[in-house]
Design a protein around this motif. Structure first.
Motif: not given
Length: 515
Positions: A287-316
């Motif tokens: 929920s504290a994800f930094d939206f100001s970062g450059d594209q690609g700055s949310n990946v480090c090695g095998n980990v991808t940093w994402l914002p708050r989870t909002m919902e799961f659709d019918e396809d999962g």
């Protein structure tokens, strides 16, 4: 009931009629005993005050009978404060077979937030009790393993002869306020009714026990009830495995899997990092994800940093806050979303108001986040979070003890004033004020220093030495936090390779890199 002191049971006590209260807050006790002088030890750098056993306050303390629920870090600090100040009868009821609480690691134990690879996210130099300094010797790392913390707590218990007060294998089942005493006069701890505890032995016989106490300190922690974030579509549409971080132990269990960790604070970041060495890929929803970062700055090695989870659709598919990316084919979701407060021994039979609604993470009504507002002889040690836990437990225990034995510089406010203050606190959103949420009621973080000063003043302990102690804690805490927050969530934990040496004389520290 297994205990180091050798006694096996308690006599069922008949209702007790209290005698008139003295001006020094004297308490009537049941089966009280005098603590031998040999148990009241002090280290050379102790910054605490002992009660003179020959004073009126000391005599009042020796007649008290106090129970402590839990022998974790908070329970041990409370037992130490009570016995150091000459409280005559202290009974610590611990459900496990050893002290240490959550720090006692057991392989694959899903009842406590301890896992094999855990290392603290605070340096030992600020984790330590002020009576028992730890680290600063350039030997070993400042960020220690759970095994090292558990060993430290065992040493603390042994150094201050606390084991003899602990009864193991005791599961507290009921707390009841003795209403035969007029509750309307409950102005201060000494004016409050007795509290009856019931517990059972954790053996096949499940023998039951009951005893009344002048006061009860509740130190059962806040890791007993895992909290799950409510996310639309999760239960209906997600077909994979769902677990809470409390059940996590071995990262190799996730080999080749796609894992989504929901919650980006300490446990979420640490689990994402550990699992990333084994999993196919790891996503950390924060929920504290930094939206100001450059594209690609949310990946480090095998980990991808994402914002708050909002919902799961019918396809999962998993949708996230304010981004178009949809995550598919998740195998495992790990909720790293904290815990709710839980007091299973307080219920409709207890005769006192206490609200701890799941999801709110708020306990009411409490005065100073510590004393039950109506019955201040019931205290909750260690409810607040985002703190230096052991020093904070210690000061809370000192404040409670001073009120109980009558050595505090000032008594607690009147009943009406305590209730009003508890209501304001519960509705304030915590120290953040209007920016806070209900869930922030017991948050401290950078506000903990003033709270520690307040507790020290309530205990009559505040002086220049204690101010330097608090100031040094703050300096190291701030430095450590800045380093920790500067790294990628779920990335390399480089901050844990910083060592510290305290310099209380100058309210400072030395830091250095270790390997």
């Amino acid at each position: 009931m297994r205990t180091k002191s050798g006694w096996r049971g308690l006599t069922l006590l008949l209702p007790f009629t209290p005698s008139p209260l003295s001006l020094v807050h004297s308490f009537a006790s049941i089966n009280s005993h005098t603590i031998p002088k040999s148990t009241r030890k002090y280290s050379s750098n102790t910054k605490v005050r002992a009660t003179n056993p020959n004073s009126m306050v000391g005599n009042a303390a020796s007649g008290m009978n106090v129970a402590v629920i839990g022998a974790g870090a908070a329970g041990l600090a409370t037992a130490r404060a009570l016995t150091r100040n000459g409280v005559g009868s202290v009974t610590v009821l611990e459900k496990d077979n050893d002290p240490g609480g959550v720090w006692r690691y057991t392989k694959n134990d899903e009842s406590r937030p301890m896992y094999r690879g855990l290392r603290t996210n605070l340096p030992r130099e600020v984790m330590a009790y002020r009576e028992k300094p730890w680290g600063g010797d350039r030997i070993g790392r400042s960020y220690v393993t759970h095994k090292e913390v558990y060993g430290y707590l065992k040493e603390y218990s042994k150094q201050f002869s606390l084991q003899k007060y602990i009864s193991y294998g005791c599961i507290v089942t009921q707390l009841t306020v003795n209403k035969s005493f007029p509750s309307e006069t409950a102005l201060n701890p000494s004016d409050s009714p007795k509290i009856t505890l019931e517990w059972q032995d954790d053996t096949p016989s499940k023998q039951k026990f009951e005893q009344s106490f002048d006061a009860v300190c509740i130190c059962n922690g806040h890791y007993a009830s895992p909290a799950f974030t409510q996310i639309p579509g999760l239960n209906e549409n997600f077909k994979g495995e769902i677990m809470h971080s409390v059940a996590y132990d071995d990262p190799s269990a996730f080999v080749g899997k796609t894992v989504l960790c929901i919650g980006g604070r300490a446990s979420g970041s640490d689990l994402a990092r550990e699992i990333s060495f084994h999993a196919g890929c790891v996503y950390l929803s924060d929920s504290a994800f930094d939206f100001s970062g450059d594209q690609g700055s949310n990946v480090c090695g095998n980990v991808t940093w994402l914002p708050r989870t909002m919902e799961f659709d019918e396809d999962g598919g998993v949708h996230f806050e304010n981004i178009q990316f949809v995550l598919h084919d998740v195998d495992v979701i790990i909720f790293c979303s904290g815990y709710d407060y839980k007091f299973p021994f307080i219920n409709e039979k207890s005769g006192l108001e206490l609200c701890s609604t799941p999801g709110e993470r708020r306990v009411t009504p409490l005065y100073e986040n510590l004393f039950h507002a109506q019955y201040p002889n019931i205290a909750f040690i260690g409810l607040q979070h985002s703190v230096l836990p052991f020093p904070y437990f210690e000061l809370q225990a000192d404040a409670v003890t001073a009120q109980l034995i009558g050595s505090a510089p000032d008594p607690l406010p009147t009943l009406n004033d305590r209730l009003a203050a508890a209501k304001r606190d519960a509705e304030s959103g915590g120290p953040k004020g209007p920016l806070g949420r209900v869930q922030d009621t017991h948050y401290l973080g950078g506000y903990q220093w003033d709270y520690c000063r307040k507790m020290a003043k309530m205990a009559g302990l505040y002086n220049d030495d204690l101010e330097r102690y608090i100031g040094t804690n703050k300096a190291i805490y701030d430095h450590s936090g800045k380093e920790r927050k500067s790294i990628f969530p779920g990335g390399p934990d480089s901050y844990r390779y910083t060592g510290y040496v305290r310099d209380e004389e100058n309210v400072s520290f030395e830091s250095f890199k270790v390997h």
